[in-house]
Design an enzyme around this catalytic site. Structure first.
Site, PDB file in Angstrom:
ATOM      1  CG  ASP A  62     -65.822-126.964   9.061  1.00  0.00           C
ATOM      2  OD1 ASP A  62     -65.613-126.584   7.899  1.00  0.00           O
ATOM      3  OD2 ASP A  62     -66.426-126.270   9.904  1.00  0.00           O
ATOM      4  CD  GLU A 113     -61.685-124.887   6.610  1.00  0.00           C
ATOM      5  OE1 GLU A 113     -62.088-124.004   5.849  1.00  0.00           O
ATOM      6  OE2 GLU A 113     -62.295-125.194   7.665  1.00  0.00           O
TER       7      GLU A 113
HETATM    8  C1  GLC Z   1     -65.308-124.164   6.894  1.00  0.00           C
HETATM    9  C2  GLC Z   1     -66.191-124.589   5.748  1.00  0.00           C
HETATM   10  C3  GLC Z   1     -67.118-123.462   5.436  1.00  0.00           C
HETATM   11  C4  GLC Z   1     -67.971-123.180   6.659  1.00  0.00           C
HETATM   12  C5  GLC Z   1     -67.105-122.887   7.874  1.00  0.00           C
HETATM   13  C6  GLC Z   1     -67.889-122.928   9.136  1.00  0.00           C
HETATM   14  O1  GLC Z   1     -64.465-123.131   6.559  1.00  0.00           O
HETATM   15  O2  GLC Z   1     -65.422-124.994   4.656  1.00  0.00           O
HETATM   16  O3  GLC Z   1     -67.925-123.749   4.338  1.00  0.00           O
HETATM   17  O4  GLC Z   1     -68.801-122.081   6.414  1.00  0.00           O
HETATM   18  O5  GLC Z   1     -66.082-123.850   8.009  1.00  0.00           O
HETATM   19  O6  GLC Z   1     -68.255-124.233   9.467  1.00  0.00           O
END
Ligand code: GLC
Length: 515
Positions: A200, A260
């Site tokens: 994440d 991500e």
């Molecule tokens: C990422 C996740 C999202 C979350 C954020 C904070 O972007 O995909 O769902 O709210 O991180 O952890």
């Protein structure tokens, strides 16, 4: 072992996949009960969104204990049962890792609140005195991704940093304890048999020294962070964190990490995928591309450029728990559905890893959620100007004609719309023309047809509003028509099309594979 290079990964939003105990919230035993379906779909792996102990301020992305299961999702024994069963079904299991922040209920943060300014307890997070004569202004001008300032003041007057919700304090990645703890978490899950991690906010963690103001008060959303002049993300120090993660994971052969990475610049994006960092990274280019041949081609070219420089494998996704579903994004209704089907064929023809978000295979549109049922922190933090992500997190409809739809015997945590009946898994499995049947067939061909080789893409000339490409060295051609005209199909034998074709013509909003 690089099984992931051409894999199809299925994203399970655990809360919304299958509920085994009737409390209206999906859980790990629920996932286990549906593994047969994932096997039938033909995917290689599943990625489980966070199921760790959490007060659910951001539905599990606020982790209070990264090495335990929240009771709403089950317990560690349920997790072990799931991993064992998934492996028996030939499915690999990836789990989500949230290293940028913890929950405000994490024992570290509670200890930090009980401790004094300047204490070691506070040094695991970013606590600072405020600005202004009374210290009642935030320490810098950063905003939270979910809206509002990125700082919250505590009772003794100090402020703490949270790039997301108030309940998600950012960890201080200059603190060795923070590193040691993540390493412990990695080993904990690797030793329990997971096949990898989705990381994440992989562009977060490290912060520039002194936490300088943003040049402009940038307020970027989830998909657009890490722009030039935004000091909150993509700080150089983050690469050391990825090197540490990789070094640990490399002790476990065949495991994979996928980040991500919300970084727009290709070269900067590619740096996360250097040989000693992440294996794979999501970008948001296809998620943001409108349904036009020009935009789609550009998104594909840019994505390929960002991985080619470091010889990394590209990763493709049309949806996630953070973005409006493809059917809705491409215009909704029947047209949105045809377009989403066409785009599914496009992504599955590309070289690299493809991630399918649960419900995408059913062609689910976003659901309308009444104000009073909205739960996403974005809704509150934006002062009710952004409805947030609940509309694309509605539980999966499995069977039957009324809310619950085989997802739960109780009341689903988000209201499931009337009229989902024709979209259920059970209905679509019976119908060879359904979105689900199309995806199954496409995944099967991708696995068994010899044309799915070659790590680059060659583009052909195509009529206005259309595109056609093949993978280098392969005879398989994918053609997409985003125009309003019917166009001739490229030469070749038709392997699969996203809707039925007449003669050798490709109608609007359609894609075809030819060999
Ligand atoms: C990422 C996740 C999202 C979350 C954020 C904070 O972007 O995909 O769902 O709210 O991180 O952890």
């Amino acid at each position: 072992m690089t099984w992931w290079r051409e894999a199809v990964v299925y994203q399970v939003y655990v809360r919304s996949f299958a509920d085994s105990d009737g409390d209206g919230v999906g859980d790990l035993d629920g996932v286990r009960s549906r593994l047969g379906y994932l096997e039938l779909l033909g995917v290689d792996a599943l990625w489980l969104t966070p199921f760790y102990t959490s007060p659910m301020a951001d539905h599990g992305y606020d982790v209070a204990d990264p090495r335990d299961v929240d009771p709403v999702f089950g317990d560690l024994a349920a997790f072990d049962r799931l991993v064992t069963a998934a492996h028996e079904h030939g499915l690999r299991v990836l789990v989500d890792l949230v290293p940028n922040h913890t929950s405000d209920r994490h024992e570290w943060f509670r200890a930090a609140l009980d401790a004094a300014p300047g204490s070691p307890e506070r040094a695991r997070y970013h606590f600072r005195p405020g600005r202004g004569p009374d210290g009642d202004e935030p320490p810098n001008n950063w905003s939270s991704v979910f809206g509002g300032p990125a700082w919250t003041r505590v009772s003794d007057g100090e402020w703490y940093l949270h790039l997301f919700a108030t309940g998600q304090p950012d960890l201080n990645w200059t603190n060795p304890e923070v590193w040691a703890d993540l390493e412990k978490t990695l080993r904990f899950w690797l030793d329990r048999g997971v096949d990898g991690f989705r990381i994440d906010v992989a562009h977060g963690m490290s912060k520039p020294e002194g936490l300088p103001d943003s040049v402009a008060a940038v307020r970027t959303g989830l998909l657009t962070g890490g722009r030039d002049g935004d000091p909150r993300f993509d700080d150089e120090g983050v690469h050391d964190v990825h090197r540490m993660i990789r070094a640990v994971v490399d002790h476990y052969p065949g495991r994979v990490t996928v980040g991500e990475i919300s970084v727009q610049d290709n070269a900067r994006f590619g740096r996360y995928l250097r040989p000693d960092e992440l294996h794979l990274g999501f970008n948001s280019r296809l998620l943001q591309a409108p349904f036009t041949a020009t935009a789609v081609r550009r998104a594909v070219e840019q994505s390929l450029a960002s991985t080619a420089a470091v010889s990394a494998t590209p990763t493709w996704a049309l949806g996630s728990h953070d973005v409006s579903r493809p059917v809705t994004r491409y215009g909704g209704g029947e047209q949105g559905t045809w377009r989403a089907r066409a785009m599914a064929l496009l992504t599955l023809a590309l070289p690299g890893t493809v991630v399918v978000y649960n419900g995408e295979e059913l062609g689910l549109p976003d659901a309308e959620i009444p104000d009073e049922a909205l739960q996403d922190p974005q809704w509150e933090r934006s002062g009710h100007t952004q409805r947030g992500r609940d509309g694309f997190r509605v539980p999966v409809p499995w069977e039957g004609g009324a809310p619950g739809y085989g997802f739960t015997t109780g009341v689903p945590w988000l209201p499931m719309p009337d009229g989902y009946g024709r979209l259920t898994v059970a209905e679509q499995l019976e119908d060879t023309r359904s979105s689900l049947s199309l995806l199954r067939r496409a995944v099967e061909l991708r696995r068994t047809h010899p044309g799915f080789t070659g790590t680059d893409v060659e583009w052909f000339g195509a009529p206005v509003g259309c595109l056609a490409f093949r993978r280098t060295g392969s005879t398989l051609v994918c053609a997409l028509n985003t125009s309003t005209d019917v166009v001739p199909l490229p030469p070749g034998d038709l392997l699969l099309s996203s809707r039925s074709l007449d003669d050798d013509l490709l109608p609007p909003d359609t894609a075809a594979w030819l060999a």
